[in-house]
Design a protein around this motif. Structure first.
Motif, PDB file in Angstrom:
ATOM      1  N   PRO A 248       0.838  -1.191   0.000  1.00  0.00           N
ATOM      2  CA  PRO A 248       0.000   0.000   0.000  1.00  0.00           C
ATOM      3  C   PRO A 248       0.878   1.248   0.000  1.00  0.00           C
ATOM      4  N   PHE A 250       0.711   5.813  -1.263  1.00  0.00           N
ATOM      5  CA  PHE A 250      -0.174   6.964  -1.459  1.00  0.00           C
ATOM      6  C   PHE A 250       0.250   7.789  -2.657  1.00  0.00           C
ATOM      7  N   GLU A 255      -6.433   5.737  -5.799  1.00  0.00           N
ATOM      8  CA  GLU A 255      -6.996   5.255  -4.531  1.00  0.00           C
ATOM      9  C   GLU A 255      -7.728   3.944  -4.805  1.00  0.00           C
ATOM     10  N   PRO A 256      -7.291   2.833  -4.287  1.00  0.00           N
ATOM     11  CA  PRO A 256      -6.067   2.613  -3.522  1.00  0.00           C
ATOM     12  C   PRO A 256      -4.799   2.838  -4.360  1.00  0.00           C
ATOM     13  N   SER A 257      -3.715   3.106  -3.655  1.00  0.00           N
ATOM     14  CA  SER A 257      -2.408   3.286  -4.290  1.00  0.00           C
ATOM     15  C   SER A 257      -1.479   2.167  -3.852  1.00  0.00           C
ATOM     16  N   VAL A 258      -0.581   1.809  -4.730  1.00  0.00           N
ATOM     17  CA  VAL A 258       0.364   0.741  -4.392  1.00  0.00           C
ATOM     18  C   VAL A 258       1.764   1.089  -4.873  1.00  0.00           C
TER      19      VAL A 258
END
Lengths: 345, 802
Positions: A248, A250, A255-258
């Motif tokens: 995970p 940001f 969003e979500p970020s990886v």
């Protein structure tokens, strides 16, 4: 007369034997078998013979002629063979001497990396999208969910031209522009290009570098699609036995970020200096497109979803080819660039 | 963010988990642990010592000979050079055999003839960062409390038996800028509970209101301001445990009051400020925007000039603090302070960020306000401060909190369906599993009508939309569990655009011609920005360049290619052949952006043919460069539409410059580098070319249709012409081609002669003309007729046939 004939034959055969080249041999032919030669003369004198002797003599003359001719031709063959051998000998060269150089140039290693990625995704139905290096603040930041004053803008120190224009800090503005261009239609793109950050140039920083981003927007695009796509790319770029893992992270635009790591291609995961003894190497950032970004791009974020990823071409090239200093990519030393001329694998 | 595990243990149970394992779990679930730091750094043999006596070293002014007790009956002689060493002190002793950070190994030694059996240590010698060491011990040894037992482990006593996790926080996770925030995260990962500090303390009958009033004239930027008053505070050193926690967090201990505010900053993530009540010189606090040009001397003793949008705390007259950034020197807590006012406030993040940027003043406080503090912890932090001032500084807390509060403290509600979460992830996580994760995160959640109604705690300001919940579920479920799929078909064909495909062809032509691809910088100096430019237009400049070399965007690729050529030649390259494809930046478009035009440029210098053992060597010349350019046009199907004429460009050789025209429009230049430029760049004969690739690639061509392979012979006739030396062969060629001879298929120059056999100022140019009819064999007469047309046109143009 028969005696005479035998003698002529002996003489002719001796001369054929003695001839050392085709010219001499031809002289022998003319001298003995020619129209003015002694054998022809003998034939002409046959009229003086008795009718009984004539055929006998005629046959004999022909036998001699044939025999001489035969020998002559055999000798011609020998001499021709000899001549060729001589020619070959004379024309022999030292094949180990260097060949004439052919100038062949090659692509810059960064182009090589980028084209490899482009080609992989072209095969998967992607288009290549490009955009300007000087961008509007809007496309570089605001349309990517980074309004003015957003703390995350600090993540990317920016060269401003005016308050509203800047040197793009990533190729993501191309994504924003593409969404507006595609007017709500699903699409898949790869965006390669030069980007800029306010950094002092050193072994690991460059104020100008190259990025390749990918963006897929459609109905029902899932995070598993992102993972599968990244896995495909990792295997293509770094070898089919690579594994990936996602952590995970940001980014304001996803969003979500990886962040994606690959298993170390040097040690295979057991730990070495390349992977800083972790077994994993950080390769890129990615995520599911933030609904704000989709909406600003004219897509209904309830209906559409998407994923995006971004890779530094320098980082890939440095890892892939073991380059230790990012400045090598911009000094344009021929001794560096020309190393990337050959195929691999 | 530096997280001491000793400190973290106060809030969450992490016993039985190896620090490395804990770090891995934290990293894999969302917060990257950049480093796991063992503060003891493998040190051994570092013990408490009691300085029994201290005498001057007989032969060295600055050294002292100390007798140090390092265990019962174990007194050793140690030489110490620290100015603050004194008899009676308890100190840190590294015994012989000890290993200290930085590879230092302690051995018995003689110093100026006197034996020394160890070293009395400063904190820095134990690897503590100098900037976190209390000022009293910054320039000497560290002195331990009286009750330290000689011979016992000194590292434990100075808090170095601790592991610190260094978190690389992304801007969204401001909740983890506090120990409690990290504790919540760790508890969620480990499915554990968080133990919150219990707050209770006695208060006096006097009320805080009677000491101070609070008002704010900018409630949008400061919706909450709370003040607590604590009197009879005894300023002193903080207890060691508190100092150690601060040092582990990278903060220098000062005194108990300041340390308590910093401790709570780290514990709750809520910045506090302590004013000295007496030096406030007022019984009111007014929060307002600064007057333009108003000045304040901040705690770091710098005078700051403020703008009218900077928020300040005032005593009703003058500023006593820059809100959320730094306090003022005029109201600083000193050793004489007895009454303190504790400020706990909520300041607008954008405002603090802007002010701190403008003042060039980043603090632990501003970093937290910028990202948004937890609205529900502001008042808690004030209470916690009162408690600690009471407990640790002997303070008497006045009753009540003086408060202005218009802050919205309701949590953000997010409603999301489990189906949406699974659809986004491409997974099938059960409702039970989702609820369990949300509970672990201490999110209030209610499942109703197929929806999850979630109130996220206000400390998690990053939770606002459905996708945020998707991420929370996924990260705690484990990204490893996400399957791998590829996007389902969307009917995209993909592929290169015609432009992109042709650009690849351009690269192939250049590389086939033997050129290496260069990549140079788009930014250049003012001086070089327009040099060699095909088109000179307004330049694009950076607002704040980092160096004079990179101020302006280039309008030509040539200057940097020349630099690259010089670089290679200076490194003994005997041949350089580079090309670059890149943008130049011209004027402005309607979008207020420069017009970016893609160009191709090449640079050639040194040997072109170098076939050493066969004795064939030839340097590059103009015609090598031109040949490459022509090959490119040919490959793009434009050879009939390109022409060349004598041109002129500053910096290029006036007699060796050609303008390249496509359909009569200028699209490029080829030229030899001017001798003065060559000298500057330390280059021999060098040739460059730059083409407007954008124009060339966009020149469309017709579809390729094969023409039959000739079945009839071609007939050629030669013409030799005597021309003025300055007459362009290209012009003559145009005359020949334009003569109207339909059968004329090809015109080639096959000889050019200047010299003794011809009049001075003249040259002879010989052309070979090829005649051809695809339908039949030409007769001599037909060729002669056609050829005569050419001769006639030449005669009319004044060219003299030899």
């Amino acid at each position: 007369m028969e005696q005479q004939l035998k003698q002529l034959e002996q003489e002719a055969l001796a001369k054929i034997e003695a001839a050392s080249n085709l010219k001499e041999l031809n002289e022998v032919r003319v001298a003995y078998l020619g129209k003015k030669g002694p054998i022809t003369d003998l034939l002409k004198g046959m009229g003086k013979l008795s009718p009984e002797e004539r055929p006998k003599m005629g046959a004999l003359v022909n036998t001699v002629r044939e025999h001489v001719t035969e020998q002559l031709e055999a000798k011609v063959a020998v001499l021709e063979e000899q001549a060729i051998l001589e020619q070959l000998e004379k024309e022999s060269i030292d094949v180990t001497l260097p060949g004439r150089p052919v100038r062949v140039g090659n692509r810059h290693p960064l182009t090589r990396v980028i084209e490899e990625i482009e080609d992989l995704f072209l095969g998967m139905g992607y288009e290549i999208a490009e955009g300007p290096e000087v961008e509007k603040d809007y496309y570089n930041f605001e349309a990517l969910n980074l309004p003015k004053g957003h703390p995350a803008r600090d993540m990317q120190d920016t060269f401003y031209i005016t308050e509203e224009t800047l040197l793009r800090t990533h190729t993501s503005p191309v994504q924003a522009r593409t969404m507006l261009e595609k007017k709500g239609e699903p699409f898949r793109i790869i965006c390669p290009g030069k980007v800029f950050r306010r950094d002092n140039d050193d072994a690991t920083h460059s104020h100008q570098f190259m990025q390749v981003e990918g963006l897929v927007v459609g109905e029902n695009i899932r995070m598993s699609d992102l993972k599968g796509t990244l896995d495909t790319m990792a295997k293509k770029m770094f070898g089919s036995d690579r594994e990936i893992r996602l952590r995970p992270s940001f980014f304001p635009f996803t969003e979500p970020s990886v962040e994606m790591d690959i298993s170390c291609f040097k040690c295979g995961g057991s730990g070495c200096n390349v992977c800083k003894h972790t077994g994993w190497i950080e390769i890129l950032g990615a995520g599911m497109v933030h609904p704000n970004v989709l909406e600003m791009g004219g897509y209904d974020s309830k209906k559409y979803s998407g994923f995006a990823f971004g890779i530094g071409a320098e980082r890939i090239a440095m890892l892939k080819y073991g380059v230790e200093d990012i400045r090598h990519f911009y000094t344009n030393d021929a001794r560096f660039i020309s190393q990337f001329h050959r195929t691999e694998g | 963010m530096l997280v001491s595990l000793n400190w973290l243990k106060q809030y969450v149970n992490i016993d039985g988990i190896e620090p490395a394992e804990l770090a891995e779990k934290i990293t894999r679930s969302g917060i990257e642990v950049d480093a796991v730091i063992d503060r003891s750094q493998g040190m051994t043999n570092v013990v408490v010592g009691h300085v029994v006596s201290k005498e001057k070293h007989p032969d060295a002014d600055k050294l002292n000979v100390c007798q140090v007790e390092v265990g019962v009956g174990d007194v050793r002689q140690i030489i110490c050079g620290a100015p603050n060493v004194a008899a009676g002190q308890k100190v840190i002793v590294a015994l012989p055999g000890a290993r200290l950070p930085g590879g230092v190994k302690i051995k018995k030694a003689k110093m100026r003839g006197v034996e020394s059996n160890g070293m009395i240590c400063s904190l820095q010698e134990l690897g503590v960062e100098g900037r976190t060491v209390p000022k009293a011990y910054a320039d000497g040894i560290y002195v331990l409390p009286e009750d330290a037992v000689p011979g016992s482990d000194a590292l434990e006593l100075v808090g170095l038996r601790d592991i610190v996790l260094e978190l690389g926080l992304t801007p969204n996770r401001s909740d983890a800028l506090s120990m409690l925030g990290v504790a919540y995260e760790v508890a969620a990962i480990l499915s554990d509970e968080v133990k919150l500090p219990e707050i209770n303390y006695p208060t006096t009958a006097e009320s805080a209101e009677s000491y101070i009033k609070v008002s704010t004239a900018a409630s949008d930027l400061n919706p909450l301001y709370a003040a607590k008053v604590v009197k009879n505070v005894k300023i002193a050193e903080s207890p060691l445990w508190l100092q150690h926690y601060l040092m582990a967090a990278g903060i220098r201990p000062h005194n108990n009051v300041v340390d308590i505010t910093n401790y709570i900053l780290m514990e709750y993530g809520q910045p506090l400020h302590a004013f000295d009540y007496n030096s406030l010189n007022s019984n009111e606090i007014v929060v307002r925007l600064a007057n333009e040009g108003e000045k304040i001397v901040t705690l770091d003793n710098q005078e700051r000039t403020l703008n009218s949008h900077n928020l300040v705390i005032t005593n009703g007259k003058e500023p006593v603090a820059v809100a959320g950034v730094m306090g003022g020197a005029n109201s600083e807590v000193t050793s004489d302070t007895t009454t303190v006012v504790i400020e706990a406030a909520y300041f607008d993040g954008f405002s603090v960020r802007r002010t701190s940027k403008e003042l060039g003043l980043r603090s632990d406080s501003s970093a937290r306000f910028e990202k948004g503090v937890d609205p529900n912890r502001v008042l808690l932090a004030a209470e916690r401060a009162a408690q600690l001032l009471s407990d640790l500084a002997g303070g008497e807390v006045l009753q009540g909190t003086v408060l202005v509060d218009q802050l919205d403290k309701t949590p953000t509600r997010v409603v999301v369906s489990p189906d949406f979460i699974n659809a986004r992830l491409g997974m099938k996580i059960s409702l039970e599993e989702m609820l369990s994760i949300l509970h672990r995160l201490q999110f209030d959640v209610e499942a109703a009508n197929g929806l999850l109604i979630i109130d996220a705690p206000t400390r998690r300001q990053d939770i606002n939309i459905e996708e945020d919940i998707v991420e929370e579920i996924a990260r705690l479920y484990g990204y490893d569990e996400i399957p791998m799929t590829l996007p389902e078909g969307m009917g995209n064909v993909g592929g290169l655009t015609p432009y992109q495909a042709k650009r690849r062809v351009v690269r192939n032509v250049m590389e086939g011609a033997g050129l290496l691809q260069a990549v140079t910088y788009s930014l250049t100096s003012d001086e070089l920005a327009q040099k060699f430019a095909l088109k000179v237009e307004d330049t694009t400049k950076l607002l704040m360049p980092m160096s004079e070399e990179r101020t302006t965007l280039r309008q030509s690729l040539i200057p940097h290619l020349i630099e690259a050529a010089s670089y290679n030649v200076a490194r003994k390259a005997d041949s350089v052949a580079l090309y670059e494809v890149g943008s130049v930046f011209l004027g402005k478009t309607s979008e207020e952006l420069p017009y970016e035009e893609e160009h191709l440029a090449i640079v050639l210098t040194g040997k072109w043919v170098d076939n050493a053992w066969q004795g064939e060597k030839r340097n590059v010349d103009f015609f090598v460069a031109k040949g490459i350019v022509v090959a490119l046009f040919d490959k793009l199907g434009l050879s009939d539409r390109v022409s060349f004429e004598k041109g002129s460009v500053d910096g290029l050789h006036p007699g060796q410059t050609a303008t390249v025209l496509l359909d009569g429009e200028k699209v490029g230049v080829i030229g030899g580098l001017h001798p003065t430029e060559r000298k500057k760049a330390d280059l021999k004969e060098t040739y460059v070319a730059e083409l407007n690739l954008y124009a060339i690639i966009n020149a469309t061509t017709e579809a390729l249709v094969y023409s039959p392979v000739p079945r009839f012979p071609e007939i050629s006739r030669d013409i030799a012409l005597e021309l003025d030396r300055s007459k362009a062969a290209g012009e003559i060629e145009r005359v020949i081609r334009g003569a109207g001879a339909k059968l004329l298929k090809e015109v080639k120059v096959f000889d050019v002669y200047e010299g003794e056999k011809i009049e001075a100022g003249k040259k002879s140019v010989a052309f070979s003309l090829t005649y051809f009819d695809p339908e039949r064999t030409l007769t001599d007469e037909e060729v002669t007729n056609a050829h005569n047309k050419v001769l006639k046109a030449l005669a009319e143009s004044g060219a003299e046939v030899r």
